[in-house]
Write a protein that holds these residues in place. Structure first.
Motif, PDB file in Angstrom:
ATOM      1  N   CYS A  16       0.824  -1.218   0.000  1.00 35.91           N
ATOM      2  CA  CYS A  16       0.000   0.000   0.000  1.00 35.91           C
ATOM      3  C   CYS A  16       0.857   1.267   0.000  1.00 35.91           C
ATOM      4  O   CYS A  16       0.338   2.359  -0.275  1.00 35.91           O
ATOM      5  CB  CYS A  16      -0.933   0.013   1.205  1.00 35.91           C
ATOM      6  N   ASP A  17       2.138   1.148   0.332  1.00 36.97           N
ATOM      7  CA  ASP A  17       2.987   2.332   0.484  1.00 36.97           C
ATOM      8  C   ASP A  17       3.503   2.890  -0.844  1.00 36.97           C
ATOM      9  O   ASP A  17       3.810   4.079  -0.944  1.00 36.97           O
ATOM     10  CB  ASP A  17       4.195   2.005   1.384  1.00 36.97           C
ATOM     11  N   TRP A  18       3.616   2.020  -1.844  1.00 37.46           N
ATOM     12  CA  TRP A  18       4.258   2.442  -3.096  1.00 37.46           C
ATOM     13  C   TRP A  18       3.630   1.684  -4.262  1.00 37.46           C
ATOM     14  O   TRP A  18       3.737   0.455  -4.338  1.00 37.46           O
ATOM     15  CB  TRP A  18       5.758   2.153  -3.011  1.00 37.46           C
ATOM     16  N   PRO A  19       2.954   2.376  -5.181  1.00 36.11           N
ATOM     17  CA  PRO A  19       2.284   1.697  -6.304  1.00 36.11           C
ATOM     18  C   PRO A  19       3.220   0.864  -7.168  1.00 36.11           C
ATOM     19  O   PRO A  19       2.786  -0.116  -7.799  1.00 36.11           O
ATOM     20  CB  PRO A  19       1.688   2.861  -7.113  1.00 36.11           C
ATOM     21  N   VAL A  20       4.490   1.217  -7.190  1.00 33.66           N
ATOM     22  CA  VAL A  20       5.452   0.500  -8.046  1.00 33.66           C
ATOM     23  C   VAL A  20       5.591  -0.961  -7.620  1.00 33.66           C
ATOM     24  O   VAL A  20       5.929  -1.824  -8.439  1.00 33.66           O
ATOM     25  CB  VAL A  20       6.818   1.217  -8.032  1.00 33.66           C
ATOM     26  N   TYR A  21       5.325  -1.250  -6.332  1.00 36.94           N
ATOM     27  CA  TYR A  21       5.390  -2.633  -5.876  1.00 36.94           C
ATOM     28  C   TYR A  21       4.502  -3.530  -6.731  1.00 36.94           C
ATOM     29  O   TYR A  21       4.829  -4.703  -6.987  1.00 36.94           O
ATOM     30  CB  TYR A  21       4.956  -2.743  -4.410  1.00 36.94           C
ATOM     31  N   HIS A  22       3.359  -3.005  -7.165  1.00 38.49           N
ATOM     32  CA  HIS A  22       2.426  -3.793  -7.955  1.00 38.49           C
ATOM     33  C   HIS A  22       2.935  -4.011  -9.385  1.00 38.49           C
ATOM     34  O   HIS A  22       2.517  -4.967 -10.044  1.00 38.49           O
ATOM     35  CB  HIS A  22       1.057  -3.099  -8.005  1.00 38.49           C
ATOM     36  N   GLU A  23       3.814  -3.151  -9.845  1.00 38.73           N
ATOM     37  CA  GLU A  23       4.304  -3.238 -11.214  1.00 38.73           C
ATOM     38  C   GLU A  23       5.537  -4.132 -11.324  1.00 38.73           C
ATOM     39  O   GLU A  23       5.836  -4.658 -12.405  1.00 38.73           O
ATOM     40  CB  GLU A  23       4.640  -1.836 -11.734  1.00 38.73           C
ATOM     41  N   LEU A  24       6.252  -4.310 -10.230  1.00 40.75           N
ATOM     42  CA  LEU A  24       7.461  -5.126 -10.253  1.00 40.75           C
ATOM     43  C   LEU A  24       7.121  -6.607 -10.333  1.00 40.75           C
ATOM     44  O   LEU A  24       6.095  -7.058  -9.820  1.00 40.75           O
ATOM     45  CB  LEU A  24       8.296  -4.868  -9.001  1.00 40.75           C
ATOM     46  N   THR A  25       7.991  -7.379 -10.961  1.00 43.83           N
ATOM     47  CA  THR A  25       7.837  -8.833 -10.935  1.00 43.83           C
ATOM     48  C   THR A  25       8.250  -9.346  -9.558  1.00 43.83           C
ATOM     49  O   THR A  25       8.942  -8.654  -8.794  1.00 43.83           O
ATOM     50  CB  THR A  25       8.719  -9.485 -12.007  1.00 43.83           C
ATOM     51  N   SER A  26       7.849 -10.542  -9.252  1.00 40.10           N
ATOM     52  CA  SER A  26       8.205 -11.121  -7.951  1.00 40.10           C
ATOM     53  C   SER A  26       9.715 -11.235  -7.794  1.00 40.10           C
ATOM     54  O   SER A  26      10.273 -10.964  -6.719  1.00 40.10           O
ATOM     55  CB  SER A  26       7.539 -12.489  -7.787  1.00 40.10           C
ATOM     56  N   ASP A  27      10.407 -11.609  -8.877  1.00 35.24           N
ATOM     57  CA  ASP A  27      11.873 -11.739  -8.821  1.00 35.24           C
ATOM     58  C   ASP A  27      12.530 -10.394  -8.520  1.00 35.24           C
ATOM     59  O   ASP A  27      13.453 -10.304  -7.691  1.00 35.24           O
ATOM     60  CB  ASP A  27      12.402 -12.289 -10.144  1.00 35.24           C
TER      61      ASP A  27
END
Length: 419
Positions: free
Chosen positions: A48-59
């Motif tokens: 929830c803190d940073w939208p980029v987390y959702h765009e990154l791949t798991s790796d």
């Protein structure tokens, strides 16, 4: 800024919140980088803190978290909360836990991991005081060597665990005071769908979104019990009379038994619950120390059952905060105004409706008369978007009535909360 001790800078960085913002703040100077490495005690990765987390791949996210954690030396609190956004592989998850196991006092690990990953084996157990797990699996608990000697709070959300392992896990936590379970996936050992948990140190227990035929909780020191969105045929509490708070919200249960644990109750909150009043009244009638009572959206099995203020005033002489939402059924108020006993100590009164009519004003007036030392009254109401002309007239009359009451009871603060 250069005069600030490096330990204080570490404390400042620990209160920032998100890992990203903490890293940026640590770049202030060389001294702040040193504080980051040696004196940072809290680090949080939250989707929830940073939208980029959702765009990154798991790796990519695994590498980012690994590089960040490995730059620190003294973490006491680690929060990794990614919900169902990513599923992390076993190797980096083990690396994070092994690297911090000697210093962590608090671990929040809310991420999806492969079923073969058993977090209990990897996390540091000797110093851990708070453990919050979500979307994990717990297997093969061995209380003889997998002990948590300092653990005081355990939270399990969407965690898969067997009944036996859950019992063994509680045995491995001799100082556990708080247990919270949300939508647990518990594999039962028999076909009867009954479970018994026991803890000699537990003080707070809450369970949400769970169902069983029979649930028995044995906790001698339990002070707070909260059941929410659950379905039980039988729920039984076995204790030694320490219970102070009882909350039941949207629960379906045929038999609710708290035994002899009502004597010290101070707060009872029952909402969205169907009860047989005589049975429920018998269960809590010994709570002479009750200071707060909330009956909200309660439905009675028998249409003729009523709860009157006489019972409440006689049984709960120390009551200070009373919350009631009324229900009219065949013209009878469930919370009747029978009797003449006063609620002398009630200073806060909360009243609500779901469908207003003329009787609501009469009921409010009657309750005000029974509370001579009232300081605050809160009216909760539901107002639909489309009102008929008749409903508008009733609401207008009620508004005028409350205005008159305000003039009559000048010392009472009146507030409104509408949905």
């Amino acid at each position: 800024m250069e005069n600030i001790p490096v330990e204080v800078i570490g404390n400042i960085l620990s209160h920032i919140g998100s890992a990203r913002d903490t890293v940026i703040a640590s770049a202030t100077s060389k001294k702040w980088r040193e504080a980051w490495r040696s004196h940072l005690h809290t680090l949080s990765f939250n989707s929830c803190d940073w939208p980029v987390y959702h765009e990154l791949t798991s790796d990519s996210l695994e590498i980012l978290i690994t590089q960040t954690i490995f730059q620190t030396k003294a973490l006491r609190c680690l929060i990794i909360s990614m919900g169902d956004v990513h599923e992390f592989s076993t190797a980096p998850a083990i690396a994070w836990l092994m690297y911090t196991r000697d210093t962590l006092h608090e671990l929040h690990f809310y991420v999806s991991t492969p079923p073969v990953f058993n977090i209990i084996e990897k996390c540091g157990r000797q110093k851990l005081e708070v453990l919050v797990l979500g979307r994990n699996s717990i297997t093969r608990v061995e209380p003889s060597y997998q002990r948590f000697p300092c653990l005081k709070s355990l939270s399990l959300s969407f965690v898969s665990i067997s009944e036996l392992d859950l019992c063994l896990l509680l045995m491995a936590c001799p100082r556990l005071e708080t247990l919270c379970m949300v939508s647990p996936e518990i594999a039962m050992s028999d076909s009867q769908a009954s479970m018994e948990l026991s803890s000699s140190s537990l003080k707070e227990f809450s369970v949400e979104s769970f169902g069983l035929d029979k649930f028995v909780m044995e906790a001698d020191l339990l002070e707070c019990l909260h059941l929410k969105d659950c379905t039980f045929e039988v729920f039984e509490l076995i204790g030694k009379g320490c219970l102070k708070v009882l909350k039941v919200d949207d629960v379906s249960v045929i038999h609710l038994d708290i035994g002899d644990n009502a004597d010290n109750l101070e707060f009872v909150d029952i909402s969205n619950f169907t009860i047989m009043w005589p049975k429920f009244y018998h269960m809590i009638s010994k709570a002479s120390k009750l200071r707060r009572l909330r009956l909200w959206g309660v439905v009675f099995e028998d249409d003729e059952e009523v709860v009157d203020l006489e019972m409440i005033s006689v049984c709960f002489p120390q009551l200070m905060h009373l919350s009631l939402s009324y229900d009219l059924r065949d013209g009878v108020l469930n919370y009747g105004l029978q009797g003449s006993s006063l609620l002398m100590n009630v200073s806060v009164l909360e009243l609500g409706w779901t469908s207003i009519n003329d009787l609501f004003a009469v009921w409010v007036d009657g309750l005000l008369e029974r509370c001579p030392n009232l300081k605050k009254m809160v009216i909760h109401g539901f107002v639909s978007e489309v009102k008929t002309h008749e409903e508008c007239i009733i609401l207008a009359k009620f508004t005028e009535f409350i205005t008159q009451l305000g003039r009559q009871y000048m010392d009472v603060k009146i507030e409104f909360e509408y949905e």
